[in-house]
Enzyme design. Structure first.
Site, PDB file in Angstrom:
ATOM      1  N   CYS A 120     -19.516  30.124   0.408  1.00 28.20           N
ATOM      2  CA  CYS A 120     -19.426  30.499   1.815  1.00 28.20           C
ATOM      3  C   CYS A 120     -20.541  31.478   2.172  1.00 28.20           C
ATOM      4  O   CYS A 120     -21.217  31.324   3.194  1.00 28.20           O
ATOM      5  CB  CYS A 120     -18.061  31.108   2.108  1.00 28.20           C
ATOM      6  N   CYS A 216      -9.468  32.188   1.736  1.00 27.11           N
ATOM      7  CA  CYS A 216      -8.947  32.126   3.101  1.00 27.11           C
ATOM      8  C   CYS A 216      -8.262  30.803   3.429  1.00 27.11           C
ATOM      9  O   CYS A 216      -7.328  30.778   4.228  1.00 27.11           O
ATOM     10  CB  CYS A 216     -10.058  32.418   4.108  1.00 27.11           C
TER      11      CYS A 216
END
Length: 377
Positions: A120, A216
């Protein structure tokens, strides 16, 4: 940093007055990035907050405390309003799914143990978001990561955080030199408790918000359910095989197992056995005694190097972290003829190392870069 009134350089290393220096802050909605925004605003900088919506909340299960959940976007917006800065939410769902979630699922199916937070940072936050910051004419992009940075003119070096319990340098190994020169990490010299105190000082509503613990898009750590949603049929049953070739039982899909795992194998009644490796081609979980977990040689791909000179093919002494939760250990790093490749020889065997994880290089506290573990021996 030197006194800007004497050097003409502000606290972010820019030769401008703070009010003339635009800073984009990546705001996750947590206490760390919120304190960065408030602190820089308090110092007089032209601060713009940006929050990324990274996944479809109708598909991925929204989890309180996860870094990209809907509540966190709301919290980032409230903090921005309270400290008086503009705030934007950017829809990066497609980019995040393609670059992070899809790769996460494919990596597990290949028998690896991926680290999506690194991907990410590598593919979304420090690439696309950084480009957006430049489009907004920002002088720097600031984040709430716990790493230190030293500036030498136009050149920056990354170092471990002062708070070693919070140090996030392992997850930032793929940051390129160009990105590092543009980024700023204002919390690297602070302890976490000091950050909480600053949040109280600035009256931030997130001052006592718990830190994110999980990936997440993986609620409650149940990564297998996410993989099965992305790759239906990924949990195909197969054999559990001893290193000596004996079939000891059957597994429920290799995505449910990790290197070094002992519990939950369903083959009790024997001496302790551990997952030694995963064979996706044969759909087998290979088990053996604990001593078989020891690894001394790592072959790396996609190496990001932040050193001043090229990696020596004759070898150079470094410290390396092979897991985020482990201390760094002594090793020798060798350059490879393959582009982006390298080899590491550990001075002492390490256990529980899996392809798909990262090996991050250090010289004391300085981060020299790192690479993805492709295979081991």
């Amino acid at each position: 940093m030197a006194d800007p009134t004497l050097t003409g350089v502000n606290s972010l290393g820019i030769a401008k007055a703070p009010e003339d220096t635009r800073v984009v802050v990546a705001m996750s909605g947590g206490v760390d990035s919120s304190v960065v925004a408030a602190m820089l605003k308090d110092q007089g900088y032209d601060v713009v907050g940006i929050t990324l919506q990274l996944y479809d909340h109708g598909i991925a299960v929204q989890k309180k405390g996860a870094c990209c959940a809907g509540q966190d976007i709301h919290d980032a917006r409230r903090v921005s309003e309270a400290i008086g800065i503009p705030h934007y939410v950017l829809d990066y769902e497609t980019r995040f799914r393609d670059s992070v979630m899809e790769e996460f699922a494919d990596s597990y199916i290949r028998g690896e143990t991926p680290i999506p937070c690194v991907r990410c940072n590598q593919e979304v936050k420090f690439k696309d978001l950084l480009a957006t910051a430049r489009d907004l004419d920002a002088d720097v992009l600031a984040t709430g990561h716990y790493v230190q940075q030293k500036l030498f003119g136009d050149h920056a070096e990354m170092l471990r955080a002062v708070d070693k319990n919070r140090d996030q340098s392992y997850f930032l190994f793929a940051t390129t030199q160009e990105q590092l020169d543009y980024l700023r990490f204002p919390l690297g010299g602070l302890e976490k408790d000091d950050v909480r105190i600053l949040a109280e000082k600035y009256g931030l509503q997130v001052a006592n918000k718990p830190d994110s613990q999980d990936i997440c898009f993986v609620p409650n750590g149940n990564y297998a359910s996410v993989i099965e949603r992305l790759r239906p049929g990924a949990s195909e049953a197969g054999e559990i095989v001893h290193l000596n070739g004996d079939v000891l039982g059957y597994h429920k899909g290799i995505i449910h197992y990790t290197i070094g795992q002992r519990k939950g194998l369903g083959i009790g009644g024997r001496d302790p056995l551990y997952v030694i490796r995963l064979d996706p081609e044969k759909n087998q979980v290979i088990v053996g005694p604990k001593e078989a977990l020891g690894v001394t040689t790592l072959h790396l791909k996609e190496v990001n190097w932040l050193g001043q000179t090229e990696i020596s093919s004759e070898g150079q002494e470094i410290e390396v972290k092979v897991r985020s939760t482990r201390p760094s250990v002594r090793a020798t790093l060798y350059g490879s003829g393959a582009e982006g490749g390298a080899r590491i020889t550990l001075h002492h065997p390490e256990q529980g190392i899996s392809p798909g994880q990262a090996a991050v290089f250090y010289d004391g506290d300085r981060v020299l870069g790192g690479g993805w573990i492709e295979n081991k021996s």
